[in-house]
Scaffold this motif. Structure first.
Motif, short mmCIF file in Angstrom:
data_model
loop_
_atom_site.label_atom_id
_atom_site.label_comp_id
_atom_site.label_asym_id
_atom_site.label_seq_id
_atom_site.Cartn_x
_atom_site.Cartn_y
_atom_site.Cartn_z
N SER A 1 0.84 -1.20 0.00
CA SER A 1 0.00 0.00 0.00
C SER A 1 0.87 1.24 0.00
CB SER A 1 -0.91 0.03 1.23
OG SER A 1 -1.65 1.24 1.26
N GLU A 2 0.48 2.20 -0.79
CA GLU A 2 1.25 3.44 -0.90
C GLU A 2 1.27 4.23 0.39
OE1 GLU A 2 3.15 4.34 -3.54
OE2 GLU A 2 2.61 2.32 -4.20
N LYS A 3 0.29 4.04 1.28
CA LYS A 3 0.22 4.80 2.53
C LYS A 3 0.78 4.03 3.73
CE LYS A 3 -1.85 8.41 0.70
NZ LYS A 3 -3.23 8.79 1.00
N PRO B 1 6.62 0.61 0.83
CA PRO B 1 6.18 -0.16 -0.34
C PRO B 1 7.29 -0.44 -1.35
CG PRO B 1 5.29 2.08 -0.39
CD PRO B 1 5.88 1.88 0.97
N GLN C 1 -1.38 -3.41 -5.63
CA GLN C 1 -0.99 -2.13 -5.03
C GLN C 1 -2.25 -1.37 -4.62
OE1 GLN C 1 1.38 -1.64 -8.86
NE2 GLN C 1 2.45 -0.21 -7.50
N ASP D 1 -4.10 1.98 -2.91
CA ASP D 1 -3.83 3.41 -2.92
C ASP D 1 -3.81 4.03 -1.52
OD1 ASP D 1 -3.83 3.19 -5.66
OD2 ASP D 1 -5.88 3.96 -5.89
#
Length: 210
Positions: free
Chosen positions: A110-112, A118, A164, A166
């Protein structure tokens, strides 16, 4: 989970547990999934015992051999691997010479995610592309809130996927809005996709997918 400890410590203990359960259940296929530190251990196990598994999934984990010491694991979690993709591939090939079989693998990030960078999943995906000797040509499906990229073997079967997300932070993606999609809780994060349901579908033979 030392990279040279294939036949000692946690590696051997987990291998023996799996073999014992196989014998008790008379199972021919073994699937394994892990999140965070569990994901790092799955990465370790499928490198050390690839022939033991039919399919694997690594969620917010680390590429092998990032977690071969506590200091290295923490650095890898924060910043991503300090080794190049080529070095990650070569390290495994030197340890697993003439290994031709690798289990189907699903990688999630996950990008967060502020706990496991990541970048780990990005390099791990490239590492496995090299180990599996798959064509870099991929099939990308963009959904609301996440993206699925899959690579296929020469027979046309999906062998590797990278999902992936967001907006999620650190945990297992669940989707309470669908049947068997999971329920929210500590490190069980509401998402537009259920990791467990997606991974099970990915593991299925192509002829059983709908």
């Amino acid at each position: 989970m030392g990279c040279s400890s294939r036949h000692i410590s946690e590696n051997l203990s987990l291998k023996n547990m799996i073999l014992t359960m196989q014998e008790l259940t008379q199972s021919n296929e073994v699937y394994i999934m892990g999140v965070s530190a569990g994901g790092a251990m799955v990465s370790n196990l499928v490198i050390n015992y690839p022939n033991l598994f039919t399919g694997a999934a690594i969620i917010a984990g680390l590429p092998y051999p990032c977690a071969n010491s506590l200091i290295k694991a923490i650095s890898c979690m924060r910043n991503g691997p300090n080794k190049s993709v080529a070095d990650l591939i070569d390290f495994v090939k030197q340890q697993n010479q003439q290994q031709s079989y690798w289990p189907k693998l699903s990688i999630w990030s996950s990008e967060k995610d502020q706990t496991v960078n990541p970048k780990n999943s990005e390099k791990m995906t490239q590492q496995w592309l090299g180990l599996m000797e798959l064509s870099p040509q991929s099939r990308v499906q963009r959904h609301n809130g996440y993206q699925v990229t899959q690579w296929y073997n020469a027979a046309g079967n999906s062998q590797l996927q990278w999902v992936q997300l967001d907006e999620l932070t650190h945990g297992l993606p669940v989707n309470p809005t669908i049947k068997n999609g999971g329920s929210e809780g500590d490190y069980l994060l509401k998402a537009p996709v259920s990791a467990v349901m997606n991974i099970i579908h990915f593991w299925l033979p192509e002829t059983q997918k709908t």
